[in-house]
Design a protein around this motif. Structure first.
Motif, mmCIF file in Angstrom:
data_model
loop_
_atom_site.group_PDB
_atom_site.id
_atom_site.type_symbol
_atom_site.label_atom_id
_atom_site.label_comp_id
_atom_site.label_asym_id
_atom_site.label_seq_id
_atom_site.Cartn_x
_atom_site.Cartn_y
_atom_site.Cartn_z
ATOM 1 N N PHE A 102 0.830 -1.199 0.000
ATOM 2 C CA PHE A 102 0.000 0.000 0.000
ATOM 3 C C PHE A 102 0.870 1.257 0.000
ATOM 4 C CE2 PHE A 102 -2.372 3.216 2.598
ATOM 5 C CZ PHE A 102 -3.298 3.546 1.613
ATOM 6 N N ASN A 103 0.526 2.183 -0.874
ATOM 7 C CA ASN A 103 1.180 3.497 -0.971
ATOM 8 C C ASN A 103 2.608 3.436 -1.511
ATOM 9 O OD1 ASN A 103 -0.638 5.496 -0.526
ATOM 10 N ND2 ASN A 103 -0.132 5.813 1.625
ATOM 11 N N LEU A 104 2.998 2.341 -2.120
ATOM 12 C CA LEU A 104 4.293 2.274 -2.783
ATOM 13 C C LEU A 104 4.148 2.920 -4.163
ATOM 14 C CD1 LEU A 104 7.216 1.010 -2.537
ATOM 15 C CD2 LEU A 104 6.336 -0.825 -3.992
ATOM 16 N N VAL A 105 5.101 3.784 -4.531
ATOM 17 C CA VAL A 105 5.034 4.446 -5.827
ATOM 18 C C VAL A 105 5.378 3.450 -6.929
ATOM 19 C CG1 VAL A 105 5.954 6.287 -7.283
ATOM 20 C CG2 VAL A 105 5.644 6.685 -4.840
ATOM 21 N N LEU A 106 4.402 3.196 -7.813
ATOM 22 C CA LEU A 106 4.652 2.311 -8.946
ATOM 23 C C LEU A 106 5.301 3.075 -10.090
ATOM 24 C CD1 LEU A 106 1.304 0.285 -8.906
ATOM 25 C CD2 LEU A 106 3.461 -0.194 -7.712
ATOM 26 N N TYR A 107 4.765 4.254 -10.391
ATOM 27 C CA TYR A 107 5.403 5.161 -11.361
ATOM 28 C C TYR A 107 4.712 6.524 -11.317
ATOM 29 C CZ TYR A 107 1.478 3.588 -14.303
ATOM 30 O OH TYR A 107 0.235 3.268 -14.788
ATOM 31 N N PRO A 108 5.468 7.604 -11.615
ATOM 32 C CA PRO A 108 4.883 8.939 -11.681
ATOM 33 C C PRO A 108 4.451 9.254 -13.112
ATOM 34 C CG PRO A 108 7.265 9.105 -11.686
ATOM 35 C CD PRO A 108 6.941 7.632 -11.642
ATOM 36 N N LYS A 109 3.534 10.220 -13.252
ATOM 37 C CA LYS A 109 3.047 10.631 -14.569
ATOM 38 C C LYS A 109 3.086 12.155 -14.688
ATOM 39 C CE LYS A 109 -0.508 8.473 -16.308
ATOM 40 N NZ LYS A 109 -1.891 7.942 -16.465
ATOM 41 N N TYR A 110 3.445 12.602 -15.888
ATOM 42 C CA TYR A 110 3.492 14.038 -16.187
ATOM 43 C C TYR A 110 2.762 14.273 -17.502
ATOM 44 C CZ TYR A 110 5.453 18.573 -17.538
ATOM 45 O OH TYR A 110 5.618 19.875 -17.954
ATOM 46 N N LYS A 111 1.713 15.052 -17.451
ATOM 47 C CA LYS A 111 0.870 15.331 -18.621
ATOM 48 C C LYS A 111 0.335 14.049 -19.250
ATOM 49 C CE LYS A 111 2.912 19.803 -19.810
ATOM 50 N NZ LYS A 111 3.585 20.623 -20.874
ATOM 51 N N GLY A 112 -0.033 13.106 -18.391
ATOM 52 C CA GLY A 112 -0.659 11.877 -18.855
ATOM 53 C C GLY A 112 0.285 10.754 -19.203
ATOM 54 N N ASP A 113 1.581 11.025 -19.267
ATOM 55 C CA ASP A 113 2.565 9.991 -19.616
ATOM 56 C C ASP A 113 3.500 9.731 -18.445
ATOM 57 O OD1 ASP A 113 1.634 9.728 -22.275
ATOM 58 O OD2 ASP A 113 2.804 11.487 -22.889
ATOM 59 N N SER A 114 4.004 8.511 -18.366
ATOM 60 C CA SER A 114 4.960 8.189 -17.303
ATOM 61 C C SER A 114 6.254 8.961 -17.543
ATOM 62 C CB SER A 114 5.243 6.687 -17.280
ATOM 63 O OG SER A 114 5.796 6.262 -18.516
ATOM 64 N N ILE A 115 6.934 9.288 -16.473
ATOM 65 C CA ILE A 115 8.170 10.061 -16.563
ATOM 66 C C ILE A 115 9.246 9.387 -15.731
ATOM 67 C CG2 ILE A 115 7.355 11.573 -14.700
ATOM 68 C CD1 ILE A 115 9.051 13.796 -15.925
ATOM 69 N N GLY A 116 10.438 9.311 -16.284
ATOM 70 C CA GLY A 116 11.538 8.638 -15.607
ATOM 71 C C GLY A 116 12.444 9.592 -14.865
ATOM 72 N N ALA A 117 13.203 9.050 -13.923
ATOM 73 C CA ALA A 117 14.162 9.845 -13.159
ATOM 74 C C ALA A 117 15.208 10.437 -14.094
ATOM 75 C CB ALA A 117 14.831 8.972 -12.105
ATOM 76 N N GLY A 118 15.596 11.669 -13.836
ATOM 77 C CA GLY A 118 16.612 12.342 -14.636
ATOM 78 C C GLY A 118 16.060 13.183 -15.763
ATOM 79 N N SER A 119 14.780 13.072 -16.073
ATOM 80 C CA SER A 119 14.177 13.892 -17.126
ATOM 81 C C SER A 119 14.156 15.355 -16.692
ATOM 82 C CB SER A 119 12.746 13.429 -17.418
ATOM 83 O OG SER A 119 12.732 12.074 -17.831
ATOM 84 N N MET A 120 14.390 16.254 -17.642
ATOM 85 C CA MET A 120 14.363 17.681 -17.361
ATOM 86 C C MET A 120 12.965 18.222 -17.670
ATOM 87 S SD MET A 120 17.373 18.293 -16.230
ATOM 88 C CE MET A 120 17.378 20.088 -16.192
ATOM 89 N N ILE A 121 12.282 18.734 -16.642
ATOM 90 C CA ILE A 121 10.945 19.286 -16.847
ATOM 91 C C ILE A 121 10.813 20.599 -16.082
ATOM 92 C CG2 ILE A 121 9.904 17.024 -17.186
ATOM 93 C CD1 ILE A 121 8.748 17.220 -14.389
ATOM 94 N N ASP A 122 9.717 21.303 -16.335
ATOM 95 C CA ASP A 122 9.515 22.620 -15.740
ATOM 96 C C ASP A 122 9.337 22.523 -14.224
ATOM 97 O OD1 ASP A 122 9.574 23.565 -18.302
ATOM 98 O OD2 ASP A 122 7.408 23.862 -18.468
ATOM 99 N N LYS A 123 10.061 23.394 -13.514
ATOM 100 C CA LYS A 123 9.854 23.503 -12.075
ATOM 101 C C LYS A 123 8.431 24.022 -11.838
ATOM 102 C CE LYS A 123 11.844 25.590 -7.923
ATOM 103 N NZ LYS A 123 12.906 26.481 -7.385
ATOM 104 N N GLY A 124 7.749 23.445 -10.872
ATOM 105 C CA GLY A 124 6.368 23.830 -10.608
ATOM 106 C C GLY A 124 5.356 22.977 -11.330
#
Length: 287
Positions: free
Chosen positions: A160-182
């Motif tokens: 329970f509550n383990l992060v399976l994956y994050p999403k940004y604008k509907g798509d999964s996003i990986g560690a190290g990706s450069m995206i907008d702060k905020g």
């Protein structure tokens, strides 16, 4: 018996007469006057240097341009430092979005104000690794790196509550990706074997507090409605929750990821009545 030396006796008489003389008294008076003057000048100088007793009200700089803010600050005998910059597309670049001390605070002359201004474009930051972290750890990482928490979605998983994956604008996003702060980040979490979570008691909370408490309760923010007392953006920031759905109930659990709708007002009477009804309902549940 010792006979006093005439020369010694004459010297003592001269010393006594000198301390009683007008010349000595005048010199003593001058010395005292000089001492008093020096002390007065010193205390006055310290009072001027520290602006003792002088109070100024911090002006409201929210929503003004940095140029206009600088003029206002100078006229008020204050100083400022641009402490941070964030990007908000709703405002022009250089607009003051936050200030510390806040508007209306009482400060001394030459106090330094710390301003947060709107950046010309979003700052790019490297996305942290959230996978296999707990929700609370992921929450702290996102907030620390300047991101916002979006929707929580729960899927089948052992934990329970383990992060399976994050999403940004509907798509999964990986560690190290450069995206907008905020940027707003959605999280897909493990459902585990939980049978449900309690809806938090949001009565009397302002909008931002209620949203944070909902997210930290493993739920999502649903519809937000303001009553007729809310006239502008500042009102909406100061408004407080007087109704929520599902309602707070210690004996009832709801599915993680469900929505909680909010109704907010600035009407103190409506807030008092809502709190009174809540206390009555909770009292019936207990007894």
């Amino acid at each position: 018996m010792t006979i006093a030396n005439p020369k010694e006796k004459q010297t003592r008489m001269k010393s006594t007469n000198f301390f009683k003389s007008r010349f000595f008294l005048i010199q003593l008076g001058i010395a005292l006057l000089i001492t008093i003057t020096i002390v007065w000048i010193t205390l006055s100088g310290l009072k001027w240097y520290t602006h003792h007793g002088e109070k100024l009200t911090v002006p409201n700089l929210y929503g003004t341009s940095l140029e206009d803010s600088a003029k206002t600050i100078d006229e008020e005998n204050l100083r400022f430092t641009v402490y941070d910059s964030i990007y908000n597309p709703k405002y022009e670049p250089g607009t003051v979005l936050d200030q510390r001390p806040v508007a209306g605070a009482i400060v001394k002359r030459n106090r330094n104000l710390f301003l947060t201004v709107n950046a010309h474009k979003p700052e790019q930051v490297r996305f942290p690794n959230l996978v296999d972290n707990s929700f609370r750890q992921a929450y702290e990482l996102l907030i620390t790196n300047g991101f916002k928490i979006g929707r929580l979605k729960y899927e089948k998983s052992q934990f329970f509550n383990l992060v399976l994956y994050p999403k940004y604008k509907g798509d999964s996003i990986g560690a190290g990706s450069m995206i907008d702060k905020g940027a707003t980040i959605d999280l897909v979490l493990g459902r585990g074997n939980t049978f449900g979570v309690l809806a938090p008691n949001l009565m009397g909370k302002i909008n931002s507090q209620a949203k944070e408490k909902i997210i930290m309760s493993n739920l999502n923010v649903g519809k937000i409605q303001f009553d007729e007392t809310i006239k502008n953006q500042i009102d909406s920031m100061q408004a407080k929750v007087f109704k929520q759905y599902p309602a707070y109930n210690e004996n009832r659990k709801i599915r993680p990821g469900n929505n909680i709708d909010l109704w907010l007002t600035k009407d103190t009477l409506k807030l008092q009545q809502a709190d009174s009804l809540l206390q009555q309902r909770l009292g019936k549940l207990l007894y």
